[in-house]
Design an enzyme around this catalytic site. Structure first.
Site, PDB file in Angstrom:
ATOM      1  N   CYS A  19       0.836  -1.197   0.000  1.00 23.22           N
ATOM      2  CA  CYS A  19       0.000   0.000   0.000  1.00 23.22           C
ATOM      3  C   CYS A  19       0.870   1.245   0.000  1.00 23.22           C
ATOM      4  O   CYS A  19       2.098   1.165   0.032  1.00 23.22           O
ATOM      5  CB  CYS A  19      -0.945   0.008   1.209  1.00 23.22           C
ATOM      6  N   CYS A  22       3.471   1.597   2.669  1.00 22.08           N
ATOM      7  CA  CYS A  22       4.715   0.847   2.425  1.00 22.08           C
ATOM      8  C   CYS A  22       5.662   1.658   1.561  1.00 22.08           C
ATOM      9  O   CYS A  22       6.875   1.703   1.801  1.00 22.08           O
ATOM     10  CB  CYS A  22       4.404  -0.485   1.745  1.00 22.08           C
ATOM     11  N   ASP A 437       4.780  13.587 -36.988  1.00 21.21           N
ATOM     12  CA  ASP A 437       5.745  13.586 -38.065  1.00 21.21           C
ATOM     13  C   ASP A 437       6.050  12.131 -38.389  1.00 21.21           C
ATOM     14  O   ASP A 437       6.675  11.426 -37.582  1.00 21.21           O
ATOM     15  CB  ASP A 437       7.011  14.325 -37.623  1.00 21.21           C
TER      16      ASP A 437
END
Length: 439
Positions: A19, A22, A437
């Site tokens: 999570c 952490c 391009d």
């Protein structure tokens, strides 16, 4: 790899993060390593990208601080593309599937046993016996299926912090221990004038459903890194090396600058180089997006992972491994996936106070129901406290943005569009005109 400021970048793989809390913990620990100037940890990829001075403490210091925080240090990211996180993730998925299967079966049985009115034959079973059966069914779910939550919460507590595991473990153990007390000493509740309700089904279902979320999350993480693996798979495994009159197939890792390689029709070019003899037409669409093959004659450059269409030619190797154009593209995409968008930095700051705030809301919820609504009773107040902890798990807070960045940069790379970083991707919604391009 050095940048313009004279600092170098190192990417390490970290396992066990679940999570946003952490992520914050690992980042804080890595910033304390001598020589490290900046750290960005990506929960979705399981990688930490460090900017550091040329003279720094080194990988062993990283191992020490990562393992010291209770996470797995999986080594420095291999430039050739080998990802230690992927193997660890596959093992984790297999383990999660096994535990979820056991948890699902036991949770269903516990749920049915908690609703004897739904099954006529269960009404004849004495309640004390039924409660002990539910206890036996729930115990392996809480302590084996959900062991990662309890271990994670204990590890966080030893470091005087908290994370998602803390919320799940406290919520589950509260329901389990309360139910166990009601099973062992129902008279204690009766003497206090409180009904002895049990919540074994709640404890089991919480663990199983959160574990299902972990399983889906792990599978989603694996899919988001698919674009990088596809780019890596473009590189051939062998090359045909020419030395005098002899030719031999060798592993591409054995090719060095200055080698002369022969490429035949339909083969993939194994390294960057310059054509020395022969001519051909090479499909370079994976680099340029140009669908028409490009003519190659002596003196023309060729690039790794492009496809030789027509003739046979030999070329002299000028770049191998991490110096090839393909490797640089892979590195660019990885750095983009590992970068943090401004909104993610905000989410990380919120995560720093999220878990303590949720605990505070849970305690207030319990007190409000227990004190201000005494007719609801202790059981309902406890159930509402548990609900706040479990529902508020901050998984999405840490995963939503990095996963979106990974998917966006990965799909762009597959289509020949390289995105420099998460900040550029976040600002892209303001674009009103896009010019392409072809060349």
């Amino acid at each position: 790899m050095s940048d313009r400021n004279g600092t170098e970048k190192t990417t390490v793989s970290v396992g066990g993060m679940t999570c946003a809390a952490c992520v914050r913990r690992v980042e804080s620990a890595l910033r304390e390593v001598e020589g490290v100037t900046d750290v960005a940890v990506n929960l979705a990829t399981g990688r930490a990208t460090l900017s550091h001075r040329p003279q720094w403490a080194g990988p062993e210091a990283l191992r020490e601080v990562v393992t010291g925080q209770g996470y797995a240090y999986l080594g420095v990211r291999d430039e050739a593309g080998e990802d230690p996180v992927q193997a660890a993730r596959e093992r984790e998925i297999r383990d999660l599937r096994r535990r979820f299967a056991v948890g699902a079966v036991l949770s269903v049985l516990t749920f049915l046993g908690s609703m004897p009115g739904m099954i006529p034959r269960l009404e004849a079973v004495p309640k004390p016996v039924l409660l002990w059966v539910l206890f036996v069914l729930t115990t392996p779910v809480v302590f084996w299926v959900g062991s990662r939550f309890i271990v994670g919460a204990f590890t966080a507590a030893r470091r005087k912090t908290s994370d998602m595991n803390t919320l799940v473990a406290v919520g589950t153990l509260s329901a389990y221990l309360y139910s166990l007390l009601a099973t062992v000493s129902p008279g204690l509740f009766a003497s206090a004038g409180v009904a002895a309700h049990v919540y074994y089904d709640g404890a089991a279902m919480i663990v199983t459903l959160v574990l299902l979320g972990r399983l889906l999350e792990a599978r989603a993480k694996g899919k988001t890194s698919l674009a990088i693996r596809r780019l890596i798979d473009l590189k051939p495994k062998t090359a045909r090396r020419v030395r005098g009159d002899d030719e031999a197939d060798v592993p591409v890792e054995a090719v060095v600058v200055g080698d002369v390689l022969r490429v035949r029709p339909g083969e993939t070019i194994p390294a960057d180089g310059v054509v020395s003899a022969g001519s051909s037409a090479v499909d370079e669409s994976m680099l340029t997006g140009e669908s028409l093959p490009v003519s190659k004659e002596a003196g023309a450059p060729v690039f790794a992972a492009t496809l030789n269409r027509a003739g046979t030619f030999t070329f002299t190797v000028t770049k191998v491994g991490k110096e090839t154009s393909l490797a640089r593209i892979i590195r660019l995409v990885e750095e983009a996936q590992g970068s943090k968008a401004p909104i993610q930095r905000l989410a990380d700051r919120v995560a720093a106070v999220f878990v303590p705030a949720v605990f505070g809301v849970g305690v207030v919820t319990f007190l409000v129901w227990f004190v201000c609504a005494p007719q609801a009773g202790f059981s309902l107040a406890l159930l509402n406290f548990i609900s706040v902890l479990v529902i508020a798990c901050p998984c999405a807070l840490g995963l939503a943005t990095p996963t979106a960045v990974m998917v966006g940069t990965g799909l762009g790379a597959e289509r020949g569009i390289l995105i420099k970083g998460a900040e550029a991707l976040e600002r892209a919604y303001r674009l009103t005109t896009v010019l392409f391009d072809k060349t």
